[in-house]
Design an enzyme around this catalytic site. Sequence first.
Site, short mmCIF file in Angstrom:
data_model
loop_
_atom_site.label_atom_id
_atom_site.label_comp_id
_atom_site.label_asym_id
_atom_site.label_seq_id
_atom_site.Cartn_x
_atom_site.Cartn_y
_atom_site.Cartn_z
N GLY A 185 75.87 5.67 11.00
CA GLY A 185 74.55 6.27 10.88
C GLY A 185 73.48 5.21 11.08
N GLN A 234 65.11 1.44 10.73
CA GLN A 234 66.01 0.29 10.82
C GLN A 234 65.87 -0.45 12.14
OE1 GLN A 234 69.64 2.65 9.42
NE2 GLN A 234 70.09 0.57 8.72
N CYS A 244 75.64 -0.50 4.90
CA CYS A 244 74.43 -0.24 5.70
C CYS A 244 74.29 -1.34 6.73
CB CYS A 244 73.22 -0.22 4.76
SG CYS A 244 71.66 0.06 5.62
N LEU A 245 73.95 -0.97 7.96
CA LEU A 245 73.82 -1.98 9.01
C LEU A 245 72.70 -2.98 8.71
CD1 LEU A 245 74.42 0.15 12.24
CD2 LEU A 245 76.02 -1.36 11.06
N HIS A 279 72.04 9.14 3.01
CA HIS A 279 71.77 7.70 3.10
C HIS A 279 70.66 7.42 4.12
CE1 HIS A 279 73.27 3.35 3.51
NE2 HIS A 279 72.47 3.51 4.56
N GLU A 280 70.78 8.05 5.30
CA GLU A 280 69.79 7.79 6.37
C GLU A 280 68.43 8.39 6.02
OE1 GLU A 280 70.73 5.59 8.29
OE2 GLU A 280 72.89 5.79 8.00
N HIS A 314 66.34 6.11 4.10
CA HIS A 314 65.65 5.07 4.90
C HIS A 314 64.26 5.56 5.33
CE1 HIS A 314 68.56 1.86 5.49
NE2 HIS A 314 69.51 2.71 5.85
#
Length: 172
Positions: free
Chosen positions: A47, A52, A94-95, A136-137, A140
Amino acid sequence: MRDELEILLYGDAGLRRKSEPVDTFDDPLRELADAMTRAMIRENGIGLAAPQVGVARRMLVAQPGGSHGIKVYTLVNPEFTFLSRERDSFHEGCLSLPDILADVDRPVRLTVRYQDLDGNEQELEDDGLLARIIQHEADHLEGILFVDHISMLRRKLLAKKLRALSKLARGN
Ligand code: NI
C-alpha cells in the site's frame, strides 16, 4: 510522465500534513496513481498513500496480493461508512518506516466509499488484508503513522530506530 517517485521517510514534515481532497480527475492524477503503483511494487509494498510521495492529496493505492491476486486498488477521497466494533491486531510495516514492524489494533471489517480515477463514486467492503491496508493508508491522509497507534512502551523500544530514520529524512 513522472519519473520514479521517491518515498518520504519518517521525520519528513510531509508525512504529518493533512491531505486535501482531490477535485480534478485528469491525466496528471492518473499518472500519479500509476507512478505510486510502480513505486509500491518496486519497494515490495502492499500500500502507498500520496503524502508518502510528497503529494498532499487524498489518494491511496493498495495491493493485498494473496487470494486477491495482483489487483491494484486505487481509492480517491476515501471515507469510511462502517468500521466494525470487532478489532484485531496485525503486524504492520510502512515504506516510510523501513525495518520497523509493530502490532497495531484496528477494526476487522469496513465499508469505504471513494471515487475512482474517473471521479465515479464507488464502495467496497472487506474484512481481510485489504481492510487493514486501507485503514493504514487512510491514516496517512490525516498525517497519522502506524507507530502513533502503538503503546508508549513499545514506542520507547523503537525510539532508537525512529531517531535514526528522522536523521536520514533530514539528510535528504
Ligand atoms: Ni504506511
